[in-house]
Write an enzyme that holds these catalytic residues in place. Sequence first.
Site, PDB file in Angstrom:
ATOM      1  N   HIS A  19       0.841  -1.210   0.000  1.00  0.00           N
ATOM      2  CA  HIS A  19       0.000   0.000   0.000  1.00  0.00           C
ATOM      3  C   HIS A  19       0.871   1.254   0.000  1.00  0.00           C
ATOM      4  O   HIS A  19       0.611   2.202  -0.744  1.00  0.00           O
ATOM      5  CB  HIS A  19      -0.891   0.048   1.254  1.00  0.00           C
ATOM      6  CG  HIS A  19      -1.923  -1.018   1.348  1.00  0.00           C
ATOM      7  ND1 HIS A  19      -2.047  -1.821   2.457  1.00  0.00           N
ATOM      8  CD2 HIS A  19      -2.885  -1.415   0.480  1.00  0.00           C
ATOM      9  CE1 HIS A  19      -3.052  -2.651   2.281  1.00  0.00           C
ATOM     10  NE2 HIS A  19      -3.580  -2.433   1.077  1.00  0.00           N
ATOM     11  N   LYS A  43     -15.702  -8.547   4.454  1.00  0.00           N
ATOM     12  CA  LYS A  43     -14.445  -8.738   5.175  1.00  0.00           C
ATOM     13  C   LYS A  43     -14.644  -8.538   6.671  1.00  0.00           C
ATOM     14  O   LYS A  43     -15.331  -7.615   7.085  1.00  0.00           O
ATOM     15  CB  LYS A  43     -13.376  -7.741   4.681  1.00  0.00           C
ATOM     16  CG  LYS A  43     -12.873  -8.018   3.288  1.00  0.00           C
ATOM     17  CD  LYS A  43     -11.748  -7.059   2.944  1.00  0.00           C
ATOM     18  CE  LYS A  43     -11.218  -7.312   1.542  1.00  0.00           C
ATOM     19  NZ  LYS A  43     -10.119  -6.394   1.217  1.00  0.00           N
ATOM     20  N   ARG A  92      -1.761  -6.103  -8.454  1.00  0.00           N
ATOM     21  CA  ARG A  92      -0.610  -6.991  -8.284  1.00  0.00           C
ATOM     22  C   ARG A  92      -0.516  -8.001  -9.422  1.00  0.00           C
ATOM     23  O   ARG A  92       0.545  -8.237  -9.959  1.00  0.00           O
ATOM     24  CB  ARG A  92      -0.707  -7.731  -6.945  1.00  0.00           C
ATOM     25  CG  ARG A  92      -0.518  -6.807  -5.757  1.00  0.00           C
ATOM     26  CD  ARG A  92      -0.812  -7.507  -4.474  1.00  0.00           C
ATOM     27  NE  ARG A  92      -2.210  -7.955  -4.519  1.00  0.00           N
ATOM     28  CZ  ARG A  92      -2.786  -8.721  -3.631  1.00  0.00           C
ATOM     29  NH1 ARG A  92      -2.113  -9.181  -2.621  1.00  0.00           N
ATOM     30  NH2 ARG A  92      -4.051  -9.050  -3.733  1.00  0.00           N
TER      31      ARG A  92
END
Length: 153
Positions: A19, A43, A92
């Site tokens: 991050h 989450k 990513r």
Amino acid sequence: MNQRICLFPGSFDPLTLGHVDIIERAMHLFDRLVIGIGSNSSKQAMFSVEQRAEWIRQVFIKEPKVSVQVYKGLTVDFCKEIDARYILRGIRYVSDFEYERAIADMNRSLAPELETIFLTSSAQHATISSTLVRDVIRNGGNARQFLPEAVQY
């Protein structure tokens, strides 16, 4: 003059070096970068919202362009609230792109004036994810190599 305000939304549970890499590289692209800690119903957070916000403040304490805010609801609504015209997302892998592209398309349908900007992770941070870091911590491992110094658990 219109400021280029960008929102980097996420759970940041916890803030990782991945991050930080994305934030540091994006700071130079915008006049203001708001790190938005959003509520994600899918989450279960390991760390409190207050703790996550404090970590972000500490890591970027010397960066006046960077701020942190907590929000609920749709990201596009929060963008309107803070006058952000850009949403930043880190990528990513290809699988991240497919997922993030679907979200960007939905956001564009809801708020056509918003642009989503994708930055790819630096190679050394590509394998770091908050999910994996949480797993290491939950199982008693040392995750410090994946976290900024200010993030203490």
